[in-house]
Design an enzyme around this catalytic site. Structure first.
Site, PDB file in Angstrom:
ATOM      1  N   GLU A  44       0.820  -1.208  -0.052  1.00 18.52           N
ATOM      2  CA  GLU A  44      -0.006   0.225  -0.232  1.00 18.52           C
ATOM      3  C   GLU A  44       0.746   1.147   0.197  1.00 18.52           C
ATOM      4  O   GLU A  44       1.966   1.195   0.450  1.00 18.52           O
ATOM      5  CB  GLU A  44      -1.046  -0.086   1.399  1.00 18.52           C
ATOM      6  CG  GLU A  44      -2.127  -1.209   1.138  1.00 18.52           C
ATOM      7  CD  GLU A  44      -2.907  -1.134   2.162  1.00 18.52           C
ATOM      8  OE1 GLU A  44      -2.563  -0.388   3.263  1.00 18.52           O
ATOM      9  OE2 GLU A  44      -4.074  -2.015   2.219  1.00 18.52           O
ATOM     10  N   CYS A  53      -2.516  -5.099  -5.003  1.00 21.74           N
ATOM     11  CA  CYS A  53      -3.127  -6.337  -4.631  1.00 21.74           C
ATOM     12  C   CYS A  53      -1.913  -7.282  -4.519  1.00 21.74           C
ATOM     13  O   CYS A  53      -0.999  -7.363  -5.318  1.00 21.74           O
ATOM     14  CB  CYS A  53      -4.352  -6.746  -5.203  1.00 21.74           C
ATOM     15  SG  CYS A  53      -5.764  -5.822  -4.947  1.00 21.74           S
ATOM     16  N   GLU A  55      -2.070 -10.360  -5.264  1.00 22.90           N
ATOM     17  CA  GLU A  55      -2.055 -11.257  -6.401  1.00 22.90           C
ATOM     18  C   GLU A  55      -1.450 -10.574  -7.630  1.00 22.90           C
ATOM     19  O   GLU A  55      -1.050 -11.177  -8.370  1.00 22.90           O
ATOM     20  CB  GLU A  55      -3.525 -11.409  -6.881  1.00 22.90           C
ATOM     21  CG  GLU A  55      -4.187 -12.005  -5.893  1.00 22.90           C
ATOM     22  CD  GLU A  55      -5.167 -11.156  -4.899  1.00 22.90           C
ATOM     23  OE1 GLU A  55      -4.656 -10.225  -4.354  1.00 22.90           O
ATOM     24  OE2 GLU A  55      -6.341 -11.295  -4.518  1.00 22.90           O
ATOM     25  N   CYS A  89      -7.502  -7.638 -10.381  1.00 22.54           N
ATOM     26  CA  CYS A  89      -6.698  -8.792 -10.531  1.00 22.54           C
ATOM     27  C   CYS A  89      -7.108 -10.164 -11.372  1.00 22.54           C
ATOM     28  O   CYS A  89      -6.282 -10.656 -12.076  1.00 22.54           O
ATOM     29  CB  CYS A  89      -6.472  -9.469  -8.993  1.00 22.54           C
ATOM     30  SG  CYS A  89      -5.662  -8.290  -8.023  1.00 22.54           S
TER      31      CYS A  89
HETATM   32  N1  THU Z   1      -6.117  -6.507  -1.681  1.00 28.64           N
HETATM   33  C1  THU Z   1      -5.538  -7.662  -1.789  1.00 28.64           C
HETATM   34  O1  THU Z   1      -4.245  -7.551  -1.836  1.00 28.64           O
HETATM   35  N2  THU Z   1      -6.185  -8.378  -2.831  1.00 28.64           N
HETATM   36  C2  THU Z   1      -7.548  -8.485  -3.104  1.00 28.64           C
HETATM   37  O2  THU Z   1      -7.913  -9.706  -3.710  1.00 28.64           O
HETATM   38  C3  THU Z   1      -8.416  -7.494  -2.574  1.00 28.64           C
HETATM   39  C4  THU Z   1      -7.869  -6.412  -1.770  1.00 28.64           C
HETATM   40  C5  THU Z   1      -5.752  -5.516  -0.882  1.00 28.64           C
HETATM   41  C6  THU Z   1      -5.674  -4.165  -1.540  1.00 28.64           C
HETATM   42  C7  THU Z   1      -5.583  -3.306  -0.328  1.00 28.64           C
HETATM   43  O3  THU Z   1      -4.111  -3.148  -0.084  1.00 28.64           O
HETATM   44  C8  THU Z   1      -6.130  -4.011   0.792  1.00 28.64           C
HETATM   45  O4  THU Z   1      -6.296  -5.403   0.541  1.00 28.64           O
HETATM   46  C9  THU Z   1      -7.748  -3.500   1.023  1.00 28.64           C
HETATM   47  O5  THU Z   1      -8.414  -3.493   0.103  1.00 28.64           O
END
Ligand code: THU
Length: 134
Positions: A44, A53, A55, A89
């Protein structure tokens, strides 16, 4: 590499997630056809929209390292629901994988098995671009 091993790798990857803003830590472990596992957590930014994300970081890391074929992706995150990948993703996974199996785990001892085709049944793809354009 068993499904259980790949899920365990996703939980370990979650330990390295950089999620100080959402506090929602996600781990991903992507299995290549050669049996290598590429792991990542979500990353983040203080400029929230730049966050990526787990993934996608795993997929981009794998592609950047020269991997091209993937068989399975495990995703680990605590919560009331299975950690389904977001739409962005799913799209990029469908651009770079075929027949991907996805393991969803919201507690280390359990996971659910899905396919990318189930989660994104009608993807946009390069075939949509195959016509003359001006
Ligand atoms: N996030 C992921 O890493 N993967 C997902 O499939 C959904 C959301 C992350 C993005 C962000 O850093 C946090 O989760 C909250 O949305």
């Amino acid at each position: 590499m068993t499904d259980e091993d790949l899920v365990a790798a996703a939980w370990r990857a979650r330990d390295f997630a950089q999620a100080p803003y959402s506090k929602f830590r996600v781990g991903a472990a992507l299995l290549t056809e050669n049996g290598e596992v590429i792991r990542s957590g979500n990353v983040e930014s203080s400029s929230y929209g730049l966050s990526i994300c787990a993934e996608r970081v795993a997929l981009f890391s794998a592609l950047a390292a020269g991997h091209q074929q993937f068989t399975c992706l495990a995703i680990a995150a605590e919560g009331p629901l299975e950690p389904y990948p977001c739409g962005a993703c799913l799209q990029i996974l469908s651009d770079y994988t075929q027949g991907l199996v996805i393991l969803l785990s919201r507690t280390p001892s359990k996971f659910t098995v899905k396919t990318l085709k189930e989660l994104l049944p009608c993807p946009f793809g390069n075939k949509h671009l195959e016509f003359p354009r001006s």
